[in-house]
Design a protein around this motif. Structure first.
Motif, PDB file in Angstrom:
ATOM      1  N   VAL A 152       0.836  -1.198   0.000  1.00 47.99           N
ATOM      2  CA  VAL A 152       0.000   0.000   0.000  1.00 47.99           C
ATOM      3  C   VAL A 152       0.872   1.250   0.000  1.00 47.99           C
ATOM      4  CG1 VAL A 152      -1.755   1.310   1.257  1.00 47.99           C
ATOM      5  CG2 VAL A 152      -1.854  -1.197   1.224  1.00 47.99           C
ATOM      6  N   ALA A 153       0.596   2.146  -0.923  1.00 51.24           N
ATOM      7  CA  ALA A 153       1.236   3.463  -0.931  1.00 51.24           C
ATOM      8  C   ALA A 153       0.304   4.437  -0.233  1.00 51.24           C
ATOM      9  CB  ALA A 153       1.511   3.918  -2.358  1.00 51.24           C
ATOM     10  N   LEU A 154       0.807   5.102   0.797  1.00 44.08           N
ATOM     11  CA  LEU A 154       0.033   6.099   1.532  1.00 44.08           C
ATOM     12  C   LEU A 154       0.490   7.484   1.094  1.00 44.08           C
ATOM     13  CD1 LEU A 154       0.243   4.466   5.068  1.00 44.08           C
ATOM     14  CD2 LEU A 154      -1.716   4.423   3.517  1.00 44.08           C
ATOM     15  N   MET A 155      -0.449   8.318   0.688  1.00 43.77           N
ATOM     16  CA  MET A 155      -0.135   9.665   0.227  1.00 43.77           C
ATOM     17  C   MET A 155      -0.939  10.670   1.042  1.00 43.77           C
ATOM     18  SD  MET A 155      -0.009   9.149  -3.943  1.00 43.77           S
ATOM     19  CE  MET A 155       0.824  10.727  -4.205  1.00 43.77           C
ATOM     20  N   HIS A 156      -0.266  11.725   1.530  1.00 46.35           N
ATOM     21  CA  HIS A 156      -0.932  12.749   2.328  1.00 46.35           C
ATOM     22  C   HIS A 156      -0.391  14.117   1.952  1.00 46.35           C
ATOM     23  CE1 HIS A 156       2.487  13.561   5.084  1.00 46.35           C
ATOM     24  NE2 HIS A 156       2.781  12.283   4.907  1.00 46.35           N
ATOM     25  N   ASP A 157      -1.003  15.175   2.516  1.00 41.25           N
ATOM     26  CA  ASP A 157      -0.610  16.534   2.136  1.00 41.25           C
ATOM     27  C   ASP A 157       0.033  17.323   3.281  1.00 41.25           C
ATOM     28  OD1 ASP A 157      -2.686  17.175   3.822  1.00 41.25           O
ATOM     29  OD2 ASP A 157      -3.991  18.015   2.276  1.00 41.25           O
ATOM     30  N   ASN A 158       0.424  16.612   4.328  1.00 40.17           N
ATOM     31  CA  ASN A 158       1.114  17.210   5.479  1.00 40.17           C
ATOM     32  C   ASN A 158       0.223  18.085   6.357  1.00 40.17           C
ATOM     33  OD1 ASN A 158       3.741  16.407   6.156  1.00 40.17           O
ATOM     34  ND2 ASN A 158       4.623  17.480   4.406  1.00 40.17           N
TER      35      ASN A 158
ATOM     36  N   LEU B 291       5.379   6.047   2.200  1.00 39.84           N
ATOM     37  CA  LEU B 291       4.594   7.122   2.786  1.00 39.84           C
ATOM     38  C   LEU B 291       5.038   8.405   2.098  1.00 39.84           C
ATOM     39  CD1 LEU B 291       2.573   7.988   5.071  1.00 39.84           C
ATOM     40  CD2 LEU B 291       4.589   8.369   6.509  1.00 39.84           C
ATOM     41  N   GLU B 292       4.203   8.921   1.220  1.00 36.54           N
ATOM     42  CA  GLU B 292       4.602  10.030   0.353  1.00 36.54           C
ATOM     43  C   GLU B 292       3.785  11.289   0.658  1.00 36.54           C
ATOM     44  OE1 GLU B 292       6.556  11.938  -2.998  1.00 36.54           O
ATOM     45  OE2 GLU B 292       7.022  10.371  -1.542  1.00 36.54           O
ATOM     46  N   ALA B 293       4.479  12.382   0.968  1.00 36.01           N
ATOM     47  CA  ALA B 293       3.830  13.664   1.219  1.00 36.01           C
ATOM     48  C   ALA B 293       3.895  14.533  -0.019  1.00 36.01           C
ATOM     49  CB  ALA B 293       4.502  14.376   2.393  1.00 36.01           C
TER      50      ALA B 293
ATOM     51  N   LYS C 118       7.653   8.360  -7.777  1.00 34.25           N
ATOM     52  CA  LYS C 118       8.207   7.721  -6.576  1.00 34.25           C
ATOM     53  C   LYS C 118       7.286   6.620  -6.066  1.00 34.25           C
ATOM     54  CE  LYS C 118       9.931  10.322  -3.347  1.00 34.25           C
ATOM     55  NZ  LYS C 118      10.040  11.453  -2.374  1.00 34.25           N
ATOM     56  N   VAL C 119       5.988   6.881  -6.083  1.00 33.40           N
ATOM     57  CA  VAL C 119       5.021   5.893  -5.609  1.00 33.40           C
ATOM     58  C   VAL C 119       5.032   4.653  -6.504  1.00 33.40           C
ATOM     59  CG1 VAL C 119       2.540   5.430  -5.426  1.00 33.40           C
ATOM     60  CG2 VAL C 119       3.503   7.488  -4.385  1.00 33.40           C
ATOM     61  N   LEU C 120       4.968   4.845  -7.812  1.00 34.88           N
ATOM     62  CA  LEU C 120       4.881   3.702  -8.730  1.00 34.88           C
ATOM     63  C   LEU C 120       6.163   2.881  -8.751  1.00 34.88           C
ATOM     64  CD1 LEU C 120       2.855   5.167 -11.744  1.00 34.88           C
ATOM     65  CD2 LEU C 120       2.071   4.006  -9.677  1.00 34.88           C
ATOM     66  N   ALA C 121       7.278   3.490  -8.379  1.00 41.97           N
ATOM     67  CA  ALA C 121       8.540   2.735  -8.313  1.00 41.97           C
ATOM     68  C   ALA C 121       8.488   1.648  -7.242  1.00 41.97           C
ATOM     69  CB  ALA C 121       9.698   3.685  -8.023  1.00 41.97           C
ATOM     70  N   LYS C 122       7.588   1.808  -6.262  1.00 38.42           N
ATOM     71  CA  LYS C 122       7.431   0.816  -5.192  1.00 38.42           C
ATOM     72  C   LYS C 122       6.436  -0.288  -5.546  1.00 38.42           C
ATOM     73  CE  LYS C 122      10.252   2.969  -2.449  1.00 38.42           C
ATOM     74  NZ  LYS C 122      11.555   2.375  -2.035  1.00 38.42           N
ATOM     75  N   LYS C 123       5.816  -0.173  -6.720  1.00 38.68           N
ATOM     76  CA  LYS C 123       4.893  -1.185  -7.253  1.00 38.68           C
ATOM     77  C   LYS C 123       3.766  -1.534  -6.262  1.00 38.68           C
ATOM     78  CE  LYS C 123       8.478  -3.254 -10.145  1.00 38.68           C
ATOM     79  NZ  LYS C 123       8.125  -2.383 -11.280  1.00 38.68           N
TER      80      LYS C 123
ATOM     81  N   VAL D 175      -3.271   2.425  -3.602  1.00 41.79           N
ATOM     82  CA  VAL D 175      -2.829   3.775  -3.234  1.00 41.79           C
ATOM     83  C   VAL D 175      -3.950   4.403  -2.413  1.00 41.79           C
ATOM     84  CG1 VAL D 175      -2.217   6.079  -4.044  1.00 41.79           C
ATOM     85  CG2 VAL D 175      -1.393   4.063  -5.283  1.00 41.79           C
ATOM     86  N   TYR D 176      -3.619   4.873  -1.215  1.00 46.65           N
ATOM     87  CA  TYR D 176      -4.601   5.514  -0.336  1.00 46.65           C
ATOM     88  C   TYR D 176      -4.215   6.966  -0.136  1.00 46.65           C
ATOM     89  CZ  TYR D 176      -7.607   6.132   3.833  1.00 46.65           C
ATOM     90  OH  TYR D 176      -8.551   6.561   4.759  1.00 46.65           O
TER      91      TYR D 176
END
Length: 390
Positions: A180-186, A212-214, A228-233, A237-238
């Motif tokens: 799971v890729a976690l994406m947030h806006d800080n 965990l991508e901001a 960066k997210v897709l490189a982790k396969k 994506v949440y």
């Protein structure tokens, strides 16, 4: 998620009637109001909502529903023989704007605050209302940081960030997600949910956190983050931020060739997300969300009343805003007036008050006893119920 069946909805509506019944003056009658109250003046409710900025589309849903509840209660005689009055102020989902709006409402003499959509904007208003003993019934904002302030006057009627994270982790585990890729806006709200979800995902037996991508909000190009997210396969994506960025991220993920599943948090549940992402990219996007008018069973007459009054369908957080007014009226009634300390005590003692989310009882932390999150999915151009997570 607790569903609102016809009988439960009837209890909600009956409660609104009982609240304002009796001698044409409201429950208990005007003579029982607190000695410090001006009985010939209205009971003023203040609502901070986004009326400008990227989240402005949510504001009318909340203020319209609150006004609907005010009008219904006033038509039945008001509360303690006094009319309710709604005053709104813009928070623009911005801390400085929100603080200014809160001070404006305090100066206007509000008795109860029933607003709060963006957690990051709601946080700085807490001490402003606490200083003057103004009870806060928060219908939407739900960051755990709001709870962690441990302020006696603050009550949340939306599920918390920890409850939303639990629903997200449960759903992705149920779906068989592995990475799971976690994406947030800080922001307070978004980062809180992402970090709490990460903690749950890191427990044995479930999916793992791939990244965990901001991101920086209010940009138009998130391709660097997406690369960066897709490189982790990841196979899931949440996104835990708001709909403006959520729509762009969903669209740009698909444009980059991502074939996995996408889920968004409750701040992204808006028709605007579908508009921004485009119908093709938005279709199949999941969401963690408390009740929306579209997912309430037995709410047809309430939706019709809203639409008749405002000429549009209710949207996200309409039902929570409507219930915030009703709860404020119930607490003032039980307190016998608008004294802030007495209203706060009345809120703490609420047990079984009928709301769209079910019978209300607050935890010692002034949060809902159960979070009530469910899973929605975009289908045929709108968010619909996928799984109630019963």
């Amino acid at each position: 998620m607790r569903k609102l069946y016809g009988t439960a909805l009837a209890a909600v509506m009956a409660s609104a009637v009982l609240l304002t019944a009796g001698c044409g003056q409201g429950l208990l009658g005007g003579d029982d109001a607190g000695s410090g109250d001006k009985k010939d003046e209205p009971i003023v409710l203040g609502m901070l909502i986004p009326q400008s900025g990227s989240e402005a589309a949510i504001g009318p849903y909340m203020s319209n529903a609150a006004q609907l509840a005010v009008d219904e209660i006033n038509a039945k005689g008001g509360v303690l023989g006094r009319k309710l009055e709604l005053k709104t102020a813009d928070d623009a989902c911005d801390p400085q704007t929100a603080a200014a709006g809160a001070n404006k409402l305090v100066t206007a003499g509000i008795h109860v605050s029933i607003g709060g959509y963006c957690s990051g904007a709601t946080l700085p208003t807490l001490p402003i209302f606490a200083k003057t003993d103004i009870p806060m019934i928060i219908p939407a904002a739900n960051s755990q940081e709001l709870v962690d302030q441990k302020l006696k006057n603050v009550f949340l009627i939306n599920g918390t960030g920890s409850q939303q994270a639990g629903a997200a982790a449960a759903w992705m585990t149920k779906e068989g997600a592995t990475k799971v890729a976690l994406m947030h806006d800080n922001t307070s709200y978004s980062k809180d949910i992402a970090l709490r979800t990460q903690t749950l995902l890191d427990e044995p037996g479930g999916p793992e956190t791939a990244i965990l991508e901001a991101v920086t909000p209010k940009e138009s190009d998130y391709s660097a983050n997406i690369t960066k997210v897709l490189a982790k396969k990841p196979d899931y994506v949440y996104w835990t931020g708001y709909f403006q960025e959520g729509g762009l991220i969903a669209r740009q993920l698909r444009q980059a060739g991502y074939k996995g599943k996408i889920m968004v948090g409750d701040g992204s549940v808006s028709p605007k997300l579908i508009e921004i992402a485009g119908a093709e990219a938005a279709t199949g996007v999941y969401a963690t969300m408390t009740q929306t008018p579209d997912t309430l069973q037995g709410a047809e007459s309430w939706i019709a009343n809203y639409k008749q009054k405002f000429g549009a369908d209710p949207g996200p957080y309409s039902n929570q805003a409507y219930d915030a007014v009703r709860l404020a009226a119930e607490a003032v009634t039980k307190a016998g007036g608008t004294d802030g300390q007495k209203v706060i005590s009345a809120l703490e003692g609420i047990d079984g008050f009928s709301m769209f989310s079910g019978p209300l009882k607050f935890t010692p932390e002034h949060t809902l006893s159960t979070g009530g999150f469910q899973i929605l999915v975009v289908k045929d151009g709108k968010f619909v119920l996928q799984d109630a997570l019963q």
